[in-house]
Design an enzyme around this catalytic site. Structure first.
Site, mmCIF file in Angstrom:
data_model
loop_
_atom_site.group_PDB
_atom_site.id
_atom_site.type_symbol
_atom_site.label_atom_id
_atom_site.label_comp_id
_atom_site.label_asym_id
_atom_site.label_seq_id
_atom_site.Cartn_x
_atom_site.Cartn_y
_atom_site.Cartn_z
ATOM 1 N N MET A 14 66.682 39.802 58.906
ATOM 2 C CA MET A 14 67.787 40.613 59.196
ATOM 3 C C MET A 14 66.682 41.853 60.060
ATOM 4 O O MET A 14 65.808 42.194 59.797
ATOM 5 C CB MET A 14 68.657 41.325 58.467
ATOM 6 N N PHE A 15 67.751 42.661 60.999
ATOM 7 C CA PHE A 15 66.921 43.701 61.555
ATOM 8 C C PHE A 15 65.822 43.486 62.608
ATOM 9 O O PHE A 15 65.071 44.543 63.041
ATOM 10 C CB PHE A 15 66.554 44.826 60.762
ATOM 11 N N ASP A 76 74.802 33.061 68.119
ATOM 12 C CA ASP A 76 74.269 33.885 67.117
ATOM 13 C C ASP A 76 74.745 33.570 66.005
ATOM 14 O O ASP A 76 75.666 32.622 65.455
ATOM 15 C CB ASP A 76 74.489 35.426 67.605
ATOM 16 N N GLU A 77 73.658 34.009 64.871
ATOM 17 C CA GLU A 77 73.891 33.930 63.348
ATOM 18 C C GLU A 77 74.340 32.417 63.193
ATOM 19 O O GLU A 77 74.918 31.908 62.539
ATOM 20 C CB GLU A 77 75.236 34.549 62.910
ATOM 21 N N CYS A 138 59.633 46.742 57.205
ATOM 22 C CA CYS A 138 59.873 46.670 55.823
ATOM 23 C C CYS A 138 60.734 48.163 55.534
ATOM 24 O O CYS A 138 60.205 49.161 56.015
ATOM 25 C CB CYS A 138 58.731 46.607 54.927
ATOM 26 N N CYS A 141 58.322 50.359 53.146
ATOM 27 C CA CYS A 141 56.914 50.963 53.580
ATOM 28 C C CYS A 141 56.719 50.815 55.080
ATOM 29 O O CYS A 141 55.654 51.430 55.592
ATOM 30 C CB CYS A 141 55.945 49.942 52.842
ATOM 31 N N TYR A 166 71.773 44.592 52.574
ATOM 32 C CA TYR A 166 70.829 43.597 52.622
ATOM 33 C C TYR A 166 69.406 44.825 53.385
ATOM 34 O O TYR A 166 69.851 45.904 54.115
ATOM 35 C CB TYR A 166 70.856 42.736 53.777
ATOM 36 N N CYS A 170 58.732 43.186 53.191
ATOM 37 C CA CYS A 170 57.447 42.714 53.508
ATOM 38 C C CYS A 170 57.073 42.111 52.271
ATOM 39 O O CYS A 170 57.901 42.040 51.330
ATOM 40 C CB CYS A 170 56.282 43.797 53.743
ATOM 41 N N HIS A 173 57.260 43.887 49.143
ATOM 42 C CA HIS A 173 58.394 44.683 48.515
ATOM 43 C C HIS A 173 59.679 43.794 48.552
ATOM 44 O O HIS A 173 60.767 44.278 47.933
ATOM 45 C CB HIS A 173 58.567 45.820 49.334
HETATM 46 N N1 LIG Z 1 63.878 47.849 59.242
HETATM 47 C C1 LIG Z 1 63.904 47.850 60.684
HETATM 48 N N2 LIG Z 1 63.251 47.032 61.399
HETATM 49 C C2 LIG Z 1 63.472 46.860 62.703
HETATM 50 N N3 LIG Z 1 64.242 47.345 63.559
HETATM 51 C C3 LIG Z 1 65.299 48.041 62.743
HETATM 52 C C4 LIG Z 1 65.042 48.145 61.413
HETATM 53 N N4 LIG Z 1 66.472 48.880 60.967
HETATM 54 C C5 LIG Z 1 67.136 49.097 62.181
HETATM 55 N N5 LIG Z 1 66.588 48.429 63.152
HETATM 56 C C6 LIG Z 1 66.926 48.726 64.695
HETATM 57 O O1 LIG Z 1 67.647 47.237 64.864
HETATM 58 C C7 LIG Z 1 67.342 46.729 66.104
HETATM 59 C C8 LIG Z 1 67.305 45.268 66.195
HETATM 60 O O2 LIG Z 1 68.766 44.989 65.510
HETATM 61 P P1 LIG Z 1 69.548 43.499 65.945
HETATM 62 O O3 LIG Z 1 68.940 43.067 67.092
HETATM 63 O O4 LIG Z 1 70.962 43.601 65.351
HETATM 64 O O5 LIG Z 1 68.449 42.644 64.950
HETATM 65 P P2 LIG Z 1 68.898 41.249 64.072
HETATM 66 O O6 LIG Z 1 69.850 40.673 64.899
HETATM 67 O O7 LIG Z 1 67.564 40.552 64.007
HETATM 68 O O8 LIG Z 1 69.293 41.562 62.676
HETATM 69 C C9 LIG Z 1 66.110 47.424 66.463
HETATM 70 O O9 LIG Z 1 65.604 47.353 67.771
HETATM 71 C C10 LIG Z 1 66.032 48.725 65.873
HETATM 72 O O10 LIG Z 1 66.592 49.704 66.487
HETATM 73 C C1 LIG Z 2 70.267 37.311 54.185
HETATM 74 C C2 LIG Z 2 71.405 36.956 54.386
HETATM 75 C C3 LIG Z 2 72.267 37.454 55.347
HETATM 76 N N1 LIG Z 2 73.558 37.073 55.424
HETATM 77 C C4 LIG Z 2 74.445 37.685 56.351
HETATM 78 C C5 LIG Z 2 74.386 39.226 56.481
HETATM 79 C C6 LIG Z 2 74.689 39.204 58.145
HETATM 80 O O1 LIG Z 2 75.920 39.344 58.119
HETATM 81 C C7 LIG Z 2 74.090 38.146 58.745
HETATM 82 C C8 LIG Z 2 72.643 38.236 59.485
HETATM 83 O O2 LIG Z 2 72.940 39.289 60.210
HETATM 84 P P1 LIG Z 2 71.574 39.738 61.496
HETATM 85 O O3 LIG Z 2 72.289 39.420 62.915
HETATM 86 O O4 LIG Z 2 70.550 38.920 61.149
HETATM 87 O O5 LIG Z 2 71.417 41.232 61.031
HETATM 88 O O6 LIG Z 2 73.726 37.249 57.667
HETATM 89 C C9 LIG Z 2 73.732 36.165 54.536
HETATM 90 O O7 LIG Z 2 75.023 35.661 54.664
HETATM 91 N N2 LIG Z 2 72.981 35.358 53.390
HETATM 92 C C10 LIG Z 2 71.969 35.983 53.484
HETATM 93 O O8 LIG Z 2 71.253 35.236 52.688
#
Ligand SMILES: Nc1ncnc2c1ncn2[C@@H]1O[C@H](COP(=O)(O)OP(=O)(O)O)[C@@H](O)[C@H]1O
Ligand SMILES: Cc1cn([C@H]2C[C@H](O)[C@@H](COP(=O)(O)O)O2)c(=O)[nH]c1=O
Length: 180
Positions: A14-15, A76-77, A138, A141, A166, A170, A173
């Site tokens: 995630m993130f 997605d997802e 992370c 850190c 969530y 790293c 951690h």
């Molecule tokens: N711990 C983090 N690491 C990297 N980006 C983060 C973090 N927390 C928030 N962000 C923000 O989240 C954006 C990416 O979000 P998103 O596209 O929703 O990611 P994902 O779909 O992989 O969860 C980054 O561009 C940044 O602005």
């Molecule tokens: C690690 C983990 C995540 N999920 C869920 C939580 C969020 O709704 C999505 C991931 O969203 P993102 O676009 O990648 O930020 O998945 C889950 O259901 N189970 C898990 O173990």
């Protein structure tokens, strides 16, 4: 079945920017269908990234009948496209779409909060033409983070949520959540 369309995956914790990359890839296409899993009702019928980008999408609990009309399908997802939230086998459905010539791009978590691979994502990884592995920072850190940690145990493997539940972590951690 001869596969003609390309399968591209954006994976990571995630993130990490998976949704951002997926949305950007979709916006580069002229004739695209964006799909959102019915399980994920966050943000309404849009794919949304934390970077602020977003894209209109269609909720799907089964492969849409009109998907044949599109030359590019993004979803997605990926980890959520499983029973009982999805009717059918998403891996087979994607294969069939590619056999008809469509390119398919998928974003999703490669592993869950226990660091166990999501089976459906592993199956897609096996078939992908291109895999883009992303990392987050992370939350403890700031180092590159390949894992997602759950901050408290709820007993659910699939559970929508954000930073209240969530965090990206790293190697040093990451840990399993405490039992309730
Ligand atoms: N711990 C983090 N690491 C990297 N980006 C983060 C973090 N927390 C928030 N962000 C923000 O989240 C954006 C990416 O979000 P998103 O596209 O929703 O990611 P994902 O779909 O992989 O969860 C980054 O561009 C940044 O602005
Ligand atoms: C690690 C983990 C995540 N999920 C869920 C939580 C969020 O709704 C999505 C991931 O969203 P993102 O676009 O990648 O930020 O998945 C889950 O259901 N189970 C898990 O173990």
């Amino acid at each position: 079945m001869t596969v003609r369309g390309r399968l591209v995956l954006y994976v990571g914790p995630m993130f990490a920017g998976k949704s951002a990359h997926l949305i950007a890839a979709a916006k580069r296409q002229a004739d695209v269908l964006a799909l959102k899993p019915g399980f994920d009702t966050r943000d309404g019928s849009e794919l949304v990234s934390r970077d602020g980008s977003h894209l209109a999408a269609v909720f799907a609990n089964a492969w849409p009948e009109d998907a044949d009309r599109y030359s590019h399908i993004v979803l997605d997802e990926g980890q959520f496209w499983v029973a009982p939230h999805y009717r059918g086998d998403i891996v087979e459905d994607i294969r069939a779409a590619r056999a008809r010539g469509a390119d398919v791009t998928v974003g999703g978590l490669d592993t869950d909060y226990r660091r166990v691979p999501f089976d459906v994502m592993t199956r897609l990884l096996d078939e992908a033409d291109e895999v883009i592995v992303l990392t987050a920072r992370c939350h403890v850190c700031g180092a590159p983070a390949a894992w997602t940690a759950k901050t408290h145990e709820t007993g659910h493997l699939l559970e929508t949520g954000d930073q209240e539940l969530y965090e990206a972590r790293c190697d040093a951690h990451w840990s399993l959540p405490d039992r309730p």
